[in-house]
Design a protein around this motif. Sequence first.
Motif, short mmCIF file in Angstrom:
data_model
loop_
_atom_site.label_atom_id
_atom_site.label_comp_id
_atom_site.label_asym_id
_atom_site.label_seq_id
_atom_site.Cartn_x
_atom_site.Cartn_y
_atom_site.Cartn_z
N ILE B 42 0.84 -1.20 0.00
CA ILE B 42 0.00 0.00 0.00
C ILE B 42 0.88 1.26 0.00
O ILE B 42 0.64 2.20 -0.77
N LEU B 43 1.91 1.23 0.85
CA LEU B 43 2.82 2.39 0.91
C LEU B 43 3.48 2.62 -0.44
O LEU B 43 3.50 3.73 -0.96
N SER B 44 4.04 1.55 -1.01
CA SER B 44 4.77 1.73 -2.27
C SER B 44 3.81 2.14 -3.38
O SER B 44 4.17 2.91 -4.27
N PHE B 45 2.57 1.65 -3.31
CA PHE B 45 1.60 2.05 -4.32
C PHE B 45 1.34 3.56 -4.25
O PHE B 45 1.36 4.26 -5.26
N ALA B 46 1.18 4.05 -3.01
CA ALA B 46 0.89 5.47 -2.84
C ALA B 46 2.02 6.34 -3.37
O ALA B 46 1.80 7.29 -4.11
N VAL B 47 3.26 5.98 -3.00
CA VAL B 47 4.40 6.84 -3.34
C VAL B 47 4.85 6.64 -4.78
O VAL B 47 5.16 7.61 -5.48
N LEU B 48 4.87 5.39 -5.24
CA LEU B 48 5.53 5.10 -6.51
C LEU B 48 4.58 5.01 -7.69
O LEU B 48 5.01 5.04 -8.84
N THR B 49 3.27 4.86 -7.44
CA THR B 49 2.36 4.76 -8.56
C THR B 49 1.29 5.84 -8.53
O THR B 49 1.13 6.59 -9.48
N LEU B 50 0.58 5.91 -7.41
CA LEU B 50 -0.54 6.84 -7.34
C LEU B 50 -0.09 8.29 -7.53
O LEU B 50 -0.61 9.02 -8.39
N TYR B 51 0.93 8.68 -6.74
CA TYR B 51 1.41 10.06 -6.82
C TYR B 51 1.90 10.42 -8.23
O TYR B 51 1.39 11.38 -8.82
N PRO B 52 2.83 9.65 -8.80
CA PRO B 52 3.28 10.02 -10.15
C PRO B 52 2.18 9.88 -11.20
O PRO B 52 2.16 10.64 -12.16
N ALA B 53 1.24 8.92 -11.00
CA ALA B 53 0.17 8.77 -11.98
C ALA B 53 -0.71 10.01 -11.99
O ALA B 53 -1.07 10.51 -13.06
N ILE B 54 -1.05 10.51 -10.80
CA ILE B 54 -1.87 11.71 -10.72
C ILE B 54 -1.14 12.89 -11.35
O ILE B 54 -1.71 13.65 -12.14
N GLN B 55 0.15 12.99 -11.03
CA GLN B 55 0.97 14.03 -11.65
C GLN B 55 0.88 13.94 -13.17
O GLN B 55 0.76 14.95 -13.86
N GLY B 56 0.98 12.70 -13.67
CA GLY B 56 0.94 12.47 -15.12
C GLY B 56 -0.39 12.88 -15.72
O GLY B 56 -0.44 13.50 -16.78
N ILE B 57 -1.47 12.53 -15.02
CA ILE B 57 -2.80 12.89 -15.53
C ILE B 57 -2.98 14.41 -15.55
O ILE B 57 -3.46 14.98 -16.54
N VAL B 58 -2.54 15.06 -14.48
CA VAL B 58 -2.62 16.52 -14.43
C VAL B 58 -1.86 17.11 -15.61
O VAL B 58 -2.33 18.00 -16.33
N MET B 59 -0.65 16.56 -15.84
CA MET B 59 0.20 17.04 -16.92
C MET B 59 -0.49 16.93 -18.28
O MET B 59 -0.27 17.76 -19.17
N SER B 60 -1.34 15.89 -18.44
CA SER B 60 -1.95 15.65 -19.75
C SER B 60 -2.93 16.76 -20.12
O SER B 60 -3.34 16.86 -21.27
N PHE B 61 -3.33 17.57 -19.14
CA PHE B 61 -4.22 18.70 -19.44
C PHE B 61 -3.46 20.00 -19.52
O PHE B 61 -4.04 21.07 -19.53
N GLN B 62 -2.13 19.89 -19.54
CA GLN B 62 -1.32 21.10 -19.52
C GLN B 62 -0.44 21.20 -20.76
O GLN B 62 -0.15 20.21 -21.41
N SER B 63 -0.04 22.40 -21.02
CA SER B 63 1.04 22.61 -21.96
C SER B 63 2.27 22.89 -21.11
O SER B 63 2.32 23.86 -20.36
N VAL B 64 3.26 21.98 -21.18
CA VAL B 64 4.41 22.09 -20.28
C VAL B 64 5.62 22.61 -21.04
O VAL B 64 6.21 21.91 -21.87
N LEU B 65 5.97 23.83 -20.77
CA LEU B 65 7.20 24.39 -21.32
C LEU B 65 8.09 24.74 -20.15
O LEU B 65 7.59 24.97 -19.05
N PRO B 66 9.40 24.79 -20.36
CA PRO B 66 10.29 25.11 -19.23
C PRO B 66 9.88 26.39 -18.53
O PRO B 66 9.80 27.45 -19.16
N GLY B 67 9.53 26.29 -17.25
CA GLY B 67 9.18 27.47 -16.47
C GLY B 67 7.82 28.04 -16.79
O GLY B 67 7.46 29.11 -16.32
N GLN B 68 7.05 27.32 -17.62
CA GLN B 68 5.75 27.88 -17.99
C GLN B 68 4.74 26.76 -18.21
O GLN B 68 4.74 26.08 -19.22
#
Lengths: 280, 316
Positions: B42-68
């Motif tokens: 459960i711990l490793s799931f939270a830190v190593l999958t859930l957190y980065p997965a959410i980050q990834g999903i958030v990123m998919s709605f963004q335009s990511v440029l350096p510093g912007q």
Amino acid sequence: MNPKKKLKLAKWGANLVFGVISFVALFPIISLIISSFMPSSVLMRNGITLNINFNQLSLANYSYIFGKSAEYWTWYGNSLMISVLTIVLSLFFSSMVGYALAMYDFKGRNFFFLLVLFILMVPFEILMLPLYQLMITTQLINTYFAVVLPLIVAPVAVFFFRQYALGLPKELMDAARIDGSTEYGIFFKIMLPLMGPSLAAMAILQGLASWNNFLWPLLVLRSNDMFTLPIGLATLLTPYGNNYDVLIAGSVMTIIPIVLLFIFFQRYFVSGLTVGGVKG
Amino acid sequence: MSSVSNSSRTKIYDKAHKEPGRLMKFLNSKKVVPYIFITPFILSFAVLTLYPAIQGIVMSFQSVLPGQVTFIGLENYTKIPNATFYKALSNTTIYVVLTVFILTVVPMLAAVFLNSKVIKFKTLFRASLFIPALTSTIVGGMIFRLMFGEQDSAIANQILNFIGLESVNWRFTGWAGMFLMVILASWRWIGVNLLYYLAALQNVPNELYEASDIDGASKFQKLWYITIPQLKPIIIFVSTITIINGFRMFEESFVFWEAGSPGNIGLTVVGYIYQQGIQQNDMGFGAAVGVVLMLIIFVVSFIYLLLTGAFKKGEA
């Protein structure tokens, strides 16, 4: 008389087929070893070929690698340390999880099993960049721990241990409970030994995954003295073309110890270990 | 005096021995133990999958440029249906179908043979089939590149020429590109899956075969009615892993073509993510393709596991 002869012939045929398959499987490795004595220019021109010019063979590639021996052996040590850490930690935690998922009826059991499968399905490449940022903020960059962390609870291993534990006799647990053993005692003293072959198989596979891991260590390891073998070897590639020669000699040196290790240990993990315990 | 101290001593004794006793009982109850066992997961799931997965999903709605970083809604997703993506997806699908077939069936048959009395040099054959797995994809791919070189002198073409066929420009011909990826994966993984099957075969009860001997079953009947059903959990394991790894495939393609293959003959979905996210520096779009890939893998493997009955209670 005749059917017996036929059977004997079939046996010979089966052995011959496996002989040929084995040779085909080993052929690329044999080629790798032979090529490691060849100059890069010849490899570039001809590829790996059946007409070998024995006058061209030399130890030059190896002497280049051993000329960098101090670095090379540091990398070796790092790879070894990281692999051992990975094996010990991932076997311990993954077997525990797999066993619990197989042997206990508890709320959310199916949910957690689905979660294991889900993680298995998520390409690590997608999670890599957020994880990398996490390593930076927690200042774990350039440590063994950062390399090992993503492999500690390996979903493949959990899945495998679960499937394996499903085959273990649950009656043993009840018997041990009647004898007054704790649940932990049952796992560590009775069930874990019964999972022997699966542990051995996973030890080899997890060790391999760690030994050959490339992309993640490349991101989190910074200094030359922390590099693992694959990354160290990659630095031997110069921008001035494909130095197949050095890369190939280095690869041979990387493969040989694990091949020896495997040949030495394989009879312990494939056959027999549990026969008796689990079969009954 | 003495009686007071005696009773307080008993209290202390009680505290020291009964409380932990209760705690131990709690920690040892069949209700709690499984949760303790899966805590690391459960711990490793939270830190190593859930957190980065959410980050990834958030990123998919963004335009990511350096510093912007700006939210752009569904724009990344509307860009996904394009010819290159479809090419990558069809390559990946073909690769999955081929590898699942090869990597599930071939090692199983080999394991049955290697577990029987028919084969003499079992250890030797097992070892030689497994040894390719000891090489990394990078090293294996390097060897295959040299063996399947485009020159007439490279070994694959030498063999083709010997049996009277024309040389093939392996890395630059459509079907051959797929062939290279599949053969490299097969070479490296048959031995591993063989190992899974061999370990599982150890657990097939001998009595089943003895009983079938009495009933006069043929070798094929034993394979079909005893061995394969007994191996079912491991067959499901091997094929599921192969499906998932197939959709995640990247290295086999990368080692043959690095940045790009002619006409994208070797492009895979993860390769497309790498190309768009890292090389073109469009992390948001890469993340969106990643989310789509995740959904595809999830749906396909879920359907597969449902069809094979892996979720039936206590079985699988």
